[in-house]
Design an enzyme around this catalytic site. Structure first.
Site, short mmCIF file in Angstrom:
data_model
loop_
_atom_site.label_atom_id
_atom_site.label_comp_id
_atom_site.label_asym_id
_atom_site.label_seq_id
_atom_site.Cartn_x
_atom_site.Cartn_y
_atom_site.Cartn_z
N GLU A 197 7.69 19.48 -8.17
CA GLU A 197 9.06 19.96 -8.29
C GLU A 197 9.85 19.55 -7.05
O GLU A 197 9.29 19.46 -5.94
CB GLU A 197 9.09 21.49 -8.41
CG GLU A 197 8.35 22.04 -9.61
CD GLU A 197 8.29 23.56 -9.62
OE1 GLU A 197 7.82 24.12 -10.61
OE2 GLU A 197 8.69 24.18 -8.61
N LYS A 209 12.16 20.15 -3.90
CA LYS A 209 12.31 21.27 -2.96
C LYS A 209 13.79 21.39 -2.60
O LYS A 209 14.34 20.53 -1.93
CB LYS A 209 11.47 21.04 -1.70
CG LYS A 209 11.44 22.22 -0.75
CD LYS A 209 10.54 21.94 0.45
CE LYS A 209 10.34 23.19 1.28
NZ LYS A 209 11.61 23.71 1.83
N ARG A 235 15.00 31.28 -0.73
CA ARG A 235 14.07 31.80 -1.73
C ARG A 235 14.61 33.12 -2.26
O ARG A 235 15.14 33.94 -1.50
CB ARG A 235 12.70 31.99 -1.07
CG ARG A 235 11.57 32.34 -2.03
CD ARG A 235 11.12 31.13 -2.83
NE ARG A 235 9.93 31.46 -3.59
CZ ARG A 235 8.69 31.34 -3.14
NH1 ARG A 235 8.48 30.88 -1.91
NH2 ARG A 235 7.66 31.65 -3.90
N ARG A 244 13.38 36.48 0.66
CA ARG A 244 11.96 36.53 1.01
C ARG A 244 11.68 37.62 2.04
O ARG A 244 10.59 38.21 2.06
CB ARG A 244 11.54 35.17 1.55
CG ARG A 244 10.09 35.08 1.96
CD ARG A 244 9.76 33.67 2.38
NE ARG A 244 8.71 33.64 3.38
CZ ARG A 244 8.32 32.56 4.04
NH1 ARG A 244 8.90 31.40 3.79
NH2 ARG A 244 7.37 32.62 4.92
N GLU A 303 15.16 29.61 -6.36
CA GLU A 303 15.81 29.15 -5.14
C GLU A 303 17.32 29.26 -5.34
O GLU A 303 17.88 28.74 -6.31
CB GLU A 303 15.41 27.71 -4.83
CG GLU A 303 15.82 27.25 -3.45
CD GLU A 303 14.86 27.65 -2.34
OE1 GLU A 303 15.06 27.20 -1.21
OE2 GLU A 303 13.90 28.40 -2.62
N PHE A 348 12.12 28.75 -11.13
CA PHE A 348 10.93 27.91 -11.30
C PHE A 348 9.66 28.67 -11.67
O PHE A 348 8.65 28.06 -11.97
CB PHE A 348 10.67 27.07 -10.04
CG PHE A 348 10.59 27.84 -8.75
CD1 PHE A 348 9.43 28.50 -8.40
CD2 PHE A 348 11.66 27.87 -7.89
CE1 PHE A 348 9.34 29.18 -7.20
CE2 PHE A 348 11.59 28.54 -6.68
CZ PHE A 348 10.41 29.21 -6.34
N ARG A 396 -3.04 27.31 -1.00
CA ARG A 396 -3.14 25.86 -1.09
C ARG A 396 -3.02 25.38 -2.54
O ARG A 396 -3.11 24.17 -2.80
CB ARG A 396 -4.45 25.37 -0.47
CG ARG A 396 -4.50 25.55 1.05
CD ARG A 396 -5.52 24.64 1.70
NE ARG A 396 -5.22 23.23 1.47
CZ ARG A 396 -4.34 22.51 2.18
NH1 ARG A 396 -3.65 23.08 3.15
NH2 ARG A 396 -4.14 21.24 1.90
#
Length: 209
Positions: free
Chosen positions: A25, A27, A32, A47, A75, A116, A188
């Site tokens: 995707e 950025k 956020r 956030r 976002e 998203f 991760r």
């Protein structure tokens, strides 16, 4: 109750890659935003747990018009005339508080929410579903508008996505393992690959991802 502290965070990764098990995707250069809608009550959380509602009533109104209850991961941006995210214009909107100035800012610098991921749909917590299943739920939950945009991503072709990032001078891309669940904190299973040439400024306390 799902809170801003439950957001999933990406781990910095050094170079772009392609992989059939991953989704890629763009950025966006924004804040956020955890979007929570319950009945007629809508809250846009940063956030860091700050409310965006007062500065972004246009986004609140767009979310209010979306049927059902849900929690989204998104976002928040202000885009320039070319469609690129403009962080300085977004920051100015975020610090605009008086009603008169907010109304003027909505007209001059309309905000956009790139949605998203979904953490819950209706009464169902979907965080244990694989990413692509959550995406299907999300895609079916609203229509794209000038304010609300579904961020679909592109499977496998990470290097091609990053080529586009470089061509357009965007901030970077996010790589996500397609079978991953939604996990609180840094993981991760989500990797962020930044395009460094443009030297984006450090976060200013609003919770950029």
């Amino acid at each position: 109750m799902i809170e801003a502290a439950d957001l999933m965070l990406a781990t910095l990764h050094g170079r772009p890659f392609s992989d059939p098990d991953w989704l890629f995707e763009l950025k966006y250069d924004g804040f956020r935003c955890l979007v929570v809608k319950a009945g007629e009550d809508v809250n846009l959380w940063s956030r860091n747990g700050n409310l965006f509602n007062g500065s972004f009533p246009d986004v609140v109104k767009a979310v209010e018009a979306t049927p059902g209850d849900f929690v989204w991961d998104a976002e928040l941006t202000v885009d320039d005339d070319t469609g690129r995210s403009d962080f300085e214009r977004l920051r100015q909107r975020a610090v605009t508080k008086t009603p008169k100035n907010v109304r003027a800012a909505v007209k001059s610098d309309p905000a956009r929410l790139y949605v998203f991921d979904a953490l819950s749909i209706g009464s169902e917590d979907v965080r244990n579903l694989p990413l692509m299943d959550r995406k299907l739920h999300l895609r079916d939950s609203f229509e794209n508008t000038r304010t609300l945009v579904y961020a679909s991503g592109i499977p496998e072709e990470g290097r091609l996505v990053f080529d586009e990032v470089e061509n357009l001078g965007l901030e970077g891309m996010i790589a996500k393992r397609m079978d991953s669940t939604y996990q609180r904190g840094r993981s991760r299973d989500w990797l962020k690959i930044k395009y460094q040439e443009y030297g984006r400024p450090a976060a200013l306390g609003w919770g950029r991802k």
